[in-house]
Each structure stands twice: as C-alpha cells, then as structure tokens.
Motif scaffolding. Structure first.
Motif, short mmCIF file in Angstrom:
data_model
loop_
_atom_site.label_atom_id
_atom_site.label_comp_id
_atom_site.label_asym_id
_atom_site.label_seq_id
_atom_site.Cartn_x
_atom_site.Cartn_y
_atom_site.Cartn_z
N PHE A 104 30.32 -39.63 -34.08
CA PHE A 104 30.06 -41.08 -34.61
C PHE A 104 31.34 -41.92 -34.48
CE2 PHE A 104 31.60 -43.58 -38.53
CZ PHE A 104 30.29 -44.43 -38.39
N VAL A 105 32.46 -41.40 -34.77
CA VAL A 105 33.73 -41.91 -34.37
C VAL A 105 34.08 -42.50 -32.95
CG1 VAL A 105 36.29 -41.63 -34.50
CG2 VAL A 105 35.35 -40.74 -36.27
N ILE A 108 26.67 -47.66 -33.42
CA ILE A 108 25.60 -46.69 -33.65
C ILE A 108 24.40 -47.44 -33.09
CG2 ILE A 108 24.37 -45.24 -35.10
CD1 ILE A 108 26.70 -43.95 -34.17
N ALA A 109 24.09 -48.72 -33.46
CA ALA A 109 22.98 -49.32 -33.33
C ALA A 109 22.40 -49.41 -32.02
CB ALA A 109 23.09 -50.69 -34.18
N ASN A 110 23.34 -49.71 -31.25
CA ASN A 110 22.87 -49.71 -29.73
C ASN A 110 23.72 -48.51 -28.85
OD1 ASN A 110 22.69 -52.57 -30.26
ND2 ASN A 110 24.84 -53.08 -30.09
N SER A 168 20.62 -41.02 -33.07
CA SER A 168 19.53 -40.99 -33.77
C SER A 168 19.80 -40.63 -35.17
CB SER A 168 18.52 -40.23 -33.30
OG SER A 168 18.07 -40.96 -31.85
N LEU A 169 20.51 -39.73 -35.55
CA LEU A 169 20.71 -38.95 -36.76
C LEU A 169 21.46 -40.30 -37.58
CD1 LEU A 169 21.74 -35.81 -38.12
CD2 LEU A 169 23.19 -37.79 -38.53
N TRP A 198 27.00 -47.81 -41.31
CA TRP A 198 27.18 -46.96 -40.38
C TRP A 198 26.63 -47.40 -38.98
CZ3 TRP A 198 29.86 -42.22 -41.73
CH2 TRP A 198 30.13 -42.00 -42.94
N LEU A 199 26.06 -48.36 -38.92
CA LEU A 199 25.35 -48.85 -37.87
C LEU A 199 26.15 -49.91 -37.07
CD1 LEU A 199 21.71 -50.11 -39.27
CD2 LEU A 199 22.41 -47.80 -38.16
N TYR A 200 27.02 -50.64 -37.57
CA TYR A 200 27.82 -51.50 -36.76
C TYR A 200 29.33 -51.12 -37.21
CZ TYR A 200 23.31 -53.71 -36.13
OH TYR A 200 22.17 -53.99 -35.90
#
Length: 206
Positions: A61-62, A70-72, A79-80, A91-93
């Motif tokens: 994630f980091v 994460i979104a892109n 996916s998680l 957490w998406l951006y």
C-alpha cells in the motif's frame, strides 16, 4: 450481470485474503509457541499475523501510494485496498496522514513484531520492553488514522453500509486497539511480578 458478480465477489475475495493471512499467522505462531503457556502462544499467533499484515498488505500500500495511488493501481493487493476504500476513501488516493502512518506501521511495527517474536521464543529479557513499544506504536497508528478524520466530521468514512461500517471500519481496526491493549496489560502484570520478586529477594538479604 457480470459487473454485479464482480461487485459481489470483491468483498468475499478481500475477506478470504485476510482470513488466509490470519490462518497462516496463527499456524506459524502456534508452531513457534509449542510447549509454552497459553498467553505466549496467543501472543505469538497475533504477532505473526500482525507482521504478515504489515509486510504483505501495508508495505505494498505504501509503495503504490508513493508511486501513484490505489485507485489507479491493479493487482490483488490493490484490489483489496480498493475494496477497503469503499469504507474509507482516504485509502484510494494519496492522503498524507494515512500514508505517513502506514510508513511507520509497515516498517517500524513490522520489524518490531519480528523482533518481539524472537524475544518471546528465545525468552529474552527485553521482551516486554519491545512489547510495550510495539503496542504503543499500534495504538498511536489507530489514533492518527481516525481521530483527525473524526475532528472534521468524517467526510471520507462510509457508515451507511453495515459491512463497511461494522466489519471494515469497526472490526478490522478495533482488533488493532483491543489486542495491543491486552498485550500492554500483560506486560504490566509481568513487570509487576518481576518488581515484586525483586523486592522480596532484596528483603531476604537484609
């Protein structure tokens, strides 16, 4: 129809991956804790799972957040986090607070968990010193993840859906408050015993 099936499969896939990490962590911890008291076996099972989460989930994630977001991103781990992002959009951006906390937890907490596993297995004198540091770091991470968001009215949290609110937000994050709290209590009790034993030994030689 296909899109609907993908949406239904997303929560199941994310929960399955978390369950697999939990099973692996518990199996490894219980194996390392053979012949030890129940408290140590439980602590080892948790610490193995904790380390896996920090390295397998939070580490990527980091990385994905630092090189993009994460979104892109694509892949199993992305996916998680996209699924979790339905509960907490930060957490998406790239959110500086979240990424800063995750850098701390993924690196520092991950290695602290490994060192603590070693200390418990080898019965090192610094076990509870490491345990207190790790637990305080975990609790600090939980505090910094949610309190700043609550102070501004929680605009990024989805509390209207029971799965996102009670499973993703409350349960998964609550575990990282409850268990570190219990381990802190365990350290308190054990250090108190050591202190009392030292006082008793000292009185015998007076």
């Amino acid at each position: 129809m296909g899109a609907a099936r993908e949406l239904e499969a997303a929560p199941a896939g994310s929960l399955l991956l978390c369950a697999a990490l939990l099973a692996a962590g518990c199996a490894l911890g219980l194996r390392l804790g053979r012949g030890r008291r129940a408290a140590d076996r439980g602590a080892l099972a948790w610490l193995c799972y904790d380390a896996l989460v920090h390295f397998v989930l939070e580490g990527p994630f980091v990385y994905l957040s630092l090189v993009g977001n994460i979104a892109n991103s694509d892949g199993l781990i992305a996916s998680l986090w996209k699924e979790y992002g339905k509960a907490d959009a930060r957490w998406l951006y790239f959110d500086p607070t979240i990424v800063s906390v995750e850098i701390l937890t993924a690196i520092l907490d991950g290695f602290l968990a490994l060192f603590l596993i070693y200390a418990i297995v080898k019965e090192k004198h610094y076990q509870h010193f490491l345990q207190i540091i790790l637990c305080v770091c975990e609790l600090y991470g939980s505090w910094m993840t949610f309190v700043p968001e609550w102070l501004v009215g929680s605009p990024n949290l989805n509390t209207n859906n029971w799965l996102y609110c009670w499973v993703y937000l409350a349960f998964f994050n609550g575990v990282w408050v409850l268990i570190p709290g219990l381990l802190l209590w365990q350290s308190w009790v054990e250090l108190k015993k050591i202190h009392q034993k030292g006082i008793s030994s000292g009185k015998k030689f007076q």
